[in-house]
Every structure is written in C-alpha cells, then in structure tokens.
Design a protein around this motif. Structure first.
Motif, short mmCIF file in Angstrom:
data_model
loop_
_atom_site.label_atom_id
_atom_site.label_comp_id
_atom_site.label_asym_id
_atom_site.label_seq_id
_atom_site.Cartn_x
_atom_site.Cartn_y
_atom_site.Cartn_z
N ASP A 1 0.80 -1.21 0.00
CA ASP A 1 0.00 0.00 0.00
C ASP A 1 0.84 1.27 0.00
O ASP A 1 0.30 2.38 -0.01
CB ASP A 1 -0.93 0.03 1.22
N PHE A 2 2.17 1.13 0.06
CA PHE A 2 3.01 2.32 0.00
C PHE A 2 2.82 3.01 -1.35
O PHE A 2 2.40 2.40 -2.33
CB PHE A 2 4.49 1.95 0.14
N LEU A 3 3.15 4.27 -1.39
CA LEU A 3 3.08 5.04 -2.64
C LEU A 3 4.47 5.57 -2.97
O LEU A 3 4.93 6.52 -2.33
CB LEU A 3 2.09 6.20 -2.50
N PRO A 4 5.18 4.97 -3.95
CA PRO A 4 4.80 3.80 -4.73
C PRO A 4 4.97 2.50 -3.93
O PRO A 4 5.73 2.48 -2.96
CB PRO A 4 5.77 3.84 -5.91
N PRO A 5 4.28 1.41 -4.35
CA PRO A 5 4.41 0.12 -3.65
C PRO A 5 5.86 -0.36 -3.66
O PRO A 5 6.59 -0.16 -4.63
CB PRO A 5 3.51 -0.82 -4.47
N LEU A 6 6.27 -1.01 -2.57
CA LEU A 6 7.67 -1.39 -2.41
C LEU A 6 8.13 -2.34 -3.51
O LEU A 6 9.19 -2.14 -4.13
CB LEU A 6 7.86 -2.04 -1.04
N ASP A 7 7.36 -3.38 -3.81
CA ASP A 7 7.76 -4.33 -4.84
C ASP A 7 7.76 -3.69 -6.22
O ASP A 7 8.64 -3.97 -7.05
CB ASP A 7 6.84 -5.56 -4.84
N GLY A 8 6.78 -2.83 -6.49
CA GLY A 8 6.74 -2.14 -7.77
C GLY A 8 7.96 -1.25 -7.96
O GLY A 8 8.52 -1.16 -9.07
N LEU A 9 8.39 -0.62 -6.89
CA LEU A 9 9.57 0.23 -6.95
C LEU A 9 10.81 -0.61 -7.24
O LEU A 9 11.64 -0.24 -8.09
CB LEU A 9 9.73 0.96 -5.62
N ALA A 10 10.93 -1.77 -6.57
CA ALA A 10 12.08 -2.65 -6.80
C ALA A 10 12.11 -3.14 -8.24
O ALA A 10 13.17 -3.21 -8.87
CB ALA A 10 12.04 -3.82 -5.83
N GLN A 11 10.95 -3.48 -8.79
CA GLN A 11 10.88 -3.95 -10.16
C GLN A 11 11.24 -2.85 -11.15
O GLN A 11 11.96 -3.06 -12.13
CB GLN A 11 9.49 -4.50 -10.45
N ALA A 12 10.73 -1.64 -10.89
CA ALA A 12 10.99 -0.52 -11.80
C ALA A 12 12.47 -0.14 -11.82
O ALA A 12 12.97 0.36 -12.83
CB ALA A 12 10.15 0.69 -11.39
N CYS A 13 13.15 -0.40 -10.70
CA CYS A 13 14.56 -0.01 -10.58
C CYS A 13 15.50 -1.20 -10.69
O CYS A 13 16.68 -1.10 -10.32
CB CYS A 13 14.79 0.70 -9.25
N GLU A 14 14.98 -2.32 -11.18
CA GLU A 14 15.79 -3.53 -11.29
C GLU A 14 17.03 -3.25 -12.15
O GLU A 14 16.96 -2.63 -13.20
CB GLU A 14 14.96 -4.65 -11.92
N GLY A 15 18.17 -3.72 -11.65
CA GLY A 15 19.43 -3.50 -12.35
C GLY A 15 20.12 -2.20 -12.00
O GLY A 15 21.24 -1.95 -12.44
#
Length: 383
Positions: free
Chosen positions: A174-188
């Motif tokens: 529920d974080f903004l942005p969601p924690l997992d979504g942030l990790a995926q967007a910044c992968e690498g």
C-alpha cells in the motif's frame, strides 16, 4: 492531513507580498485560545491566502526538529515524513557521487545528497516547495518514481506510508509507490529505499543490506540498500546516532559469540537499532556481555559499554506480584521505573497494585529466563 496547498498558494508564499505577510505575522501565538484573533490578523494581512500563511507559520515552528531550511515551505504530510537532518546526513555520506531522489517531495533529503544530485516527484506543489527550499541550481522534474527519468546514477526513494485514502499503512503493497513495484521498476540499478523500522524485512528479499538507524535513543527508520550501495558481506546493520557523540555501527559480519548468564553487576538494554536489526549477540560480543536468555535482548556483565544508560543490579529473583511488592518494601522504594520484555505485564496497572510509599527511586526489569519469570531490581545510571 493539514491544509491542502495549491500552486497559487506556493507562488504567493514565495512572492514579496507573501514573504512580507509571513514576516508580519510571525509573532502570532497560534494557539487554540488565539485562533479567532490569529485568523482575523491573517485575513487583514494576506487576504485570500490567510490559511496558507497560517499553516506555513505553524509548520515552520515544527520544522527545526526535522529539517534545516531557513524560511522553508512545507506540507504537513511532507514534514511528518521528512527524515531528521542527522539521519539524512548519515545516509548521504554512504553515497560517493550524485544521486537521483525519486520521491524528493519538499527536498529535505535531497538537500544533504552529494553535489549534482537531482530530484523528481509526482506532486507539483511539493516540487514548487522544493524549488523554494533548495534554490535554483538543483535539478528537479515532475516524474513518476516507477519510471526513473535518469541514467547512470544511484536511485533513492522514500515511499509514502499512507494509502490512497490518506490512512497510515504498514503494508508495503500500500506504500506510494508500492515497495515491490519500486524494486521492479529499478531492477538493475543501485537503489536505496527508506522504510519505517517496523516493516517486516522479509517482504524485501531483493534488499542486499538492511540498515536500522536510531537517533538519540529512538529508532527512526530502516534503509534497504541494493547492489553496489550495499556493503559486501553484510546483510544487517545497526547505526546509532547521538547528538554530541560519534556515531557507531554494528553489522552481522561482526563476531557474535556470547554466553548466557545470570544477572551480574550490570544490566544493559541495547539500543533499539541493535535490537531491531537482530544484532543483540553481536553487541554483547563487542562489549564482553552475556545474555540473560538467548531469546531476550537484555544483557549483563561486569562493565557496561561507555556512554549508555545501564542498570546497576541490586538483587534479582523469581517474579510474582507478591514477591516484588515485598522486595520493594524492603528497599523503601517509592518511585519505580518498570521495564518489561518477554512477559505479558502492563507496567501502569502493576504500579498501582504495588502501592509504593517509600523514599527511594529505583528500576525493575521484568523478563524471563527460559520459562521462568524473573525480576531484576536495579539503579539506573549513565555510564
């Protein structure tokens, strides 16, 4: 939630007229008793912008404990979430070059990052405040943290811990942005993410290092470090910051050999960052201490670490209310600090039941050793 600032509000507050109004009204009491008089004065001075001016004056009075901007602009939510300056300064020291702050908000974190760092945010009002707070030379952009608009620099994010309805949340999804979504967007990419210290670190298996930071005895936050930002060989770190003292750190790469023993001359309650990071045994090994119980975070030994509040043991034994009442009466205790860990005991009702009436001031630690409840009567001292 506080007052909802608009871009027009920010433009006014940054204008000559707005600065003059803020200066003229800076001496208002801003109390519940003075509310009607304060509003009337603000209306006369600032017209339709009176609410923005009053909110800014209130926030500026709260700001010094969090940020160091002179005549800064803030929203209530942004100020609440802003990192305390000593903590932000410590985190910035771990970066070796420019950083992209993906959720820069009002600029409180960005102000401490290395020269050449840039910031972005989805909120145009907070970006306008950041421009005011940071000056014209810092690069700022309106951009989504889930679509990083930079290349070749490490990323830093501080997700809002409120859901879409504005309610405080502890669920990373529920974080903004969601924690997992942030990790995926910044992968690498090298990424650092600020989190509340109460977050279950298991929800971030992608984090290479988890650092828990305390300031003046209060656990403030956790930071999740990835890839090149993490320390090789370290999974957990506790960093302890104290005003007027050198910071120190402890990691799971340090030795953790420590015995289990009965209460000795001193009892030590490790800093909360050490406990939250799961490094109690490492702390004990560093300072030659033993655990009372291998599952409890109280430590004991002949010499406490320097610069901490420790407890000089007076006596100890098996805990029951009746036994404790008798011990306290024998020591003429009238003022009692009660610390509890590992037992289902509420200190406030217990204190009333003990009916203290003596002249001595002491502390009692209630905990367990194995399955046995124990008390440790002690005197708190600053070492």
């Amino acid at each position: 939630m506080g007052y909802g600032f608009s871009l027009d509000d920010v433009a006014y507050l940054r204008s000559d007229a707005g600065c003059a109004a803020l200066s003229a009204l800076s001496g208002l009491p801003l109390t519940d008793a003075s509310r009607f008089a304060d509003v009337a004065a603000a209306r006369r001075e600032a017209g339709g912008f009176f609410a923005a001016v009053l909110e800014t004056l209130l926030l500026r009075r709260r700001a010094p404990s969090k940020v160091d901007f002179v005549d800064g602009l803030y929203t209530d939510d942004a100020l609440q979430q802003a990192t305390a300056a000593p903590v932000a300064r410590h985190r910035a020291s771990r970066f070796t070059g420019p950083v992209h702050d993906l959720t820069c908000s009002i600029g409180a974190e960005l102000a401490w990052l290395p020269e050449g760092s840039i910031g972005s945010d989805l909120d145009p009002v907070r970006l306008a405040m950041a421009r005011h707070n940071l000056g014209p030379d810092v690069g700022l952009a309106l951009a989504d943290a889930l679509r990083p608009a930079s290349r070749g620099v490490p990323l830093l994010a501080d997700p809002a811990r409120r859901d879409s309805a504005g309610r405080r949340t502890w669920r990373p999804s529920d974080f903004l942005p969601p924690l997992d979504g942030l990790a995926q967007a910044c992968e690498g990419r090298d990424l650092a993410v600020k989190c509340a210290p109460g977050v279950d670190f298991a929800v971030a298996p992608w984090a290479d290092e988890v650092e828990v930071v305390s300031l003046d005895g209060q656990v403030r936050e956790a930071c999740l470090w990835t890839r090149g930002l993490a320390t090789p060989g370290v999974r957990r770190r506790a960093t302890v910051l104290r005003t007027g003292a050198e910071p120190w750190t402890l990691t799971d790469a340090d030795p953790d050999d420590c015995p289990v023993a009965e209460p000795g001359e001193w009892l030590v309650d490790p800093d909360g960052a050490v406990v939250r990071a799961g490094l109690v045994r490492h702390y004990a090994a560093r300072h030659g201490l033993a655990q009372l119980d291998e599952h409890i975070a109280y430590l004991t030994g002949p010499v406490p670490p320097p610069g901490v509040r420790a407890f000089r043991v007076v006596e100890h034994g098996r805990y029951s209310e009746k036994a404790l009442r008798s011990v306290l009466k024998a020591h003429d205790v009238g003022v009692l600090e009660i610390l509890v860990r590992g037992l289902d005991v509420d200190p406030n009702p217990l204190r009333r039941k003990l009916k203290l009436s003596g002249s001595e001031s002491m502390a009692v630690v209630l905990t367990r050793v194995g399955r046995s409840p124990v008390y440790v009567l002690a005197r708190a001292e600053r070492t």
